[in-house]
Design a protein around this motif. Structure first.
Motif, mmCIF file in Angstrom:
data_model
loop_
_atom_site.group_PDB
_atom_site.id
_atom_site.type_symbol
_atom_site.label_atom_id
_atom_site.label_comp_id
_atom_site.label_asym_id
_atom_site.label_seq_id
_atom_site.Cartn_x
_atom_site.Cartn_y
_atom_site.Cartn_z
ATOM 1 N N LYS A 1 17.101 -1.770 -5.456
ATOM 2 C CA LYS A 1 16.193 -2.416 -4.504
ATOM 3 C C LYS A 1 14.849 -2.744 -5.137
ATOM 4 O O LYS A 1 14.180 -3.694 -4.738
ATOM 5 C CB LYS A 1 15.994 -1.535 -3.273
ATOM 6 N N THR A 2 14.429 -1.971 -6.123
ATOM 7 C CA THR A 2 13.125 -2.204 -6.756
ATOM 8 C C THR A 2 13.223 -2.863 -8.120
ATOM 9 O O THR A 2 12.254 -3.454 -8.580
ATOM 10 C CB THR A 2 12.353 -0.875 -6.923
ATOM 11 N N SER A 3 14.383 -2.788 -8.754
ATOM 12 C CA SER A 3 14.479 -3.235 -10.146
ATOM 13 C C SER A 3 15.456 -4.369 -10.396
ATOM 14 O O SER A 3 15.429 -4.968 -11.466
ATOM 15 C CB SER A 3 14.865 -2.052 -11.040
ATOM 16 N N ARG B 1 13.912 -0.948 -14.986
ATOM 17 C CA ARG B 1 12.711 -0.700 -14.181
ATOM 18 C C ARG B 1 11.571 -1.580 -14.711
ATOM 19 O O ARG B 1 11.311 -1.618 -15.912
ATOM 20 C CB ARG B 1 12.336 0.785 -14.248
#
Length: 142
Positions: free
Chosen positions: A22-24, A78
């Protein structure tokens, strides 16, 4: 990079992987849910590769092999650790896996709009096939 560890995901890692994507990862897929990733790991326990440093998840790639073709999905690093060789290390591990399984060519699903990813795949030796929406790379000569 000596302290970077590449390993296969275990069922206990799946919630962390989903949160990481979801973030990367760029974009989402209908199979980006617990049930989808559980099916993947149950069917091919070695296919979801994780890059870690000091137990912290820094990258992922799915290296799936169906017995005929080698498929790469969800290469994600990331954001604050990009351009440090993590993606390259994940791809090298995936390609080693494919060769050991008898795979002869890897193909990657790459979003057309993701210029950063397209550049990274090109730098890794993959090239788009104009007639398909995938990028491919031969893993063995011949």
């Amino acid at each position: 990079m000596n302290d970077l560890r590449i390993r296969s995901a275990a069922p206990a890692d799946l919630d962390a992987v989903l949160a990481f994507w979801k973030t990367s990862a760029e974009g989402t897929s209908i199979s980006d849910d617990r049930a989808g990733v559980e099916r993947l790991v149950a069917r091919d326990p070695e296919s979801l590769l994780l890059a870690e440093r000091d137990g912290e998840l820094l990258g992922t790639v799915i290296a799936g092999f169906d017995g005929w073709r080698c498929h790469l999905y969800r290469l994600a690093v990331r954001p604050d650790t990009r351009r440090q060789g993590i993606g390259s290390a994940l791809l090298a591990a995936a390609e080693e896996r494919f060769v050991a399984l008898g795979g002869r060519r890897g193909d990657a699903m790459v979003l057309d709009r993701n210029e950063r990813a397209r550049h990274a795949w090109k730098a890794a030796g993959y090239a788009p096939e104009p007639q398909w929406s995938r990028w491919v790379k031969p893993l063995l000569d011949g």
